[in-house]
Design an enzyme around this catalytic site. Structure first.
Site, PDB file in Angstrom:
ATOM      1  N   GLY A  66     -13.833  -8.558 -12.597  1.00  0.00           N
ATOM      2  CA  GLY A  66     -13.860  -8.767 -11.157  1.00  0.00           C
ATOM      3  C   GLY A  66     -15.232  -8.479 -10.594  1.00  0.00           C
TER       4      GLY A  66
ATOM      5  CG  ASP B 226     -12.578   2.690  -3.325  1.00  0.00           C
ATOM      6  OD1 ASP B 226     -11.498   3.302  -3.168  1.00  0.00           O
ATOM      7  OD2 ASP B 226     -12.795   1.565  -2.833  1.00  0.00           O
TER       8      ASP B 226
ATOM      9  CE  LYS C 123     -11.860  -1.221  -0.896  1.00  0.00           C
ATOM     10  NZ  LYS C 123     -11.711  -0.873  -2.319  1.00  0.00           N
TER      11      LYS C 123
ATOM     12  CB  SER D 246      -0.931   0.008   1.212  1.00  0.00           C
ATOM     13  OG  SER D 246      -1.659   1.219   1.259  1.00  0.00           O
ATOM     14  NE  ARG D 247       4.182   4.243  -2.846  1.00  0.00           N
ATOM     15  CZ  ARG D 247       4.704   4.852  -3.925  1.00  0.00           C
ATOM     16  NH1 ARG D 247       4.650   4.246  -5.109  1.00  0.00           N
ATOM     17  NH2 ARG D 247       5.309   6.019  -3.825  1.00  0.00           N
ATOM     18  CB  SER D 248      -2.715   4.432   1.909  1.00  0.00           C
ATOM     19  OG  SER D 248      -3.640   4.053   0.916  1.00  0.00           O
TER      20      SER D 248
ATOM     21  CB  THR E 172      -7.282  -1.923   0.821  1.00  0.00           C
ATOM     22  OG1 THR E 172      -7.223  -2.366  -0.538  1.00  0.00           O
ATOM     23  CG2 THR E 172      -6.255  -2.664   1.664  1.00  0.00           C
TER      24      THR E 172
ATOM     25  CG  ASN F 262     -12.743   3.894   0.598  1.00  0.00           C
ATOM     26  OD1 ASN F 262     -13.629   4.614   1.055  1.00  0.00           O
ATOM     27  ND2 ASN F 262     -11.850   4.323  -0.273  1.00  0.00           N
TER      28      ASN F 262
END
Length: 274
Positions: free
Chosen positions: A125, A102, A67, A17-19, A63, A88
């Site tokens: 998906g 999102d 959710k 994760s880059r959050s 994530t 989220n």
């Protein structure tokens, strides 16, 4: 009493994760002494982990695969969370408020990429992010979607959701090699490591228009590598825009309440992703 200052992103897996990069860059610019980290939490452990948080915690980003569980635990929901059944973002306190940023994050990402005129789309998906993608596509003016999922029950559920919100939907098996309809845009909500048979990816790429992949790690994904003749957009742009809405929530309590000097905040967040 000290104002709550702890935040984190939870999911499983979570190391990619880059959050934390995005949020911590924004908080530094805003002069907030807030700490944003990450924690691996699976679906089975979510309730216990949430109940263990004390009053120092301000909020959470969620994530996969959390959710739906977050949606179930929120006392109040924003419109997009209520519509999609997915949360989220949790704003913690005496009451837990759930949001789904999102939807707006994907809309902003597609608009920034010049994809405001798409009218047909394919969604790969069948989970929570796929439902958010359908709402976003509807708001952009898409009226017809093809849905490709791994399991028939996912396809049936997602098609029912699409039809309830006003989208015409057809379904097909994700790994099917049958000729797909030609569309303006493909939105993949598959994990970054997911690979389809080469012949399937080839035909999806040929008839799929631009590709937006919600996944961004590892990059490029197998699907993105197959997309050689049309634009490919990484999920980092969606991550960026949905994170701006999350920071608005954590600071102001609402996803549409602008931040102080928001263009500068967006700039340092974007720089943190380089």
């Amino acid at each position: 009493m000290t104002s709550p200052s702890r935040l984190a992103v939870w999911g499983d897996p979570i190391d990619h994760s880059r959050s934390p990069d995005l949020h911590n860059a924004a908080y530094r610019l805003l002069g907030l002494d807030w700490e944003y980290g990450r924690r691996q939490v699976d679906e089975a452990g979510f309730d216990e982990a949430l109940d263990s948080l004390d009053a120092t915690w301000r909020g959470l980003s969620l994530t996969m695969p959390l959710k739906e569980r977050a949606h179930a635990r929120a006392h109040a929901l924003d419109d997009d969370a209520r519509l999609t059944g997915a949360v989220n973002t949790l704003l913690l306190g005496e009451e837990i408020h759930g949001f789904n940023t999102d939807v707006g994050g994907l809309t902003s990402a597609l608009l920034a990429a010049g994809l405001a005129q798409v009218r047909t789309a394919r969604v790969l998906g069948g989970g929570a992010t796929a439902r958010s993608a359908l709402v976003s596509l509807l708001r952009l003016g898409v009226d017809e979607v093809e849905l490709r999922t791994r399991r028939p029950e996912q396809a049936e559920e997602l098609a029912g959701f699409a039809q309830r919100i006003g989208l015409k939907a057809t379904t097909n098996e994700l790994g099917s090699g049958s000729p797909p309809p030609s569309v303006d845009l493909t939105v993949s909500t598959l994990p970054g490591s997911a690979a389809l048979p080469d012949d399937v990816m080839t035909v999806l790429a040929r008839e799929g228009g631009a590709l937006f992949s919600a996944a961004y790690a590892p990059w490029p994904t197998p699907l993105a590598q197959a997309w050689t003749d049309a634009p490919v957009l990484t999920g980092l742009e969606m991550l960026l825009h949905q994170a701006v809405a999350q920071i608005r929530i954590f600071l102001n309590g609402a996803p549409d309440a602008a931040l102080p000097d928001e263009p500068a905040v967006l700039g340092v967040m974007r720089a943190a992703l380089r």
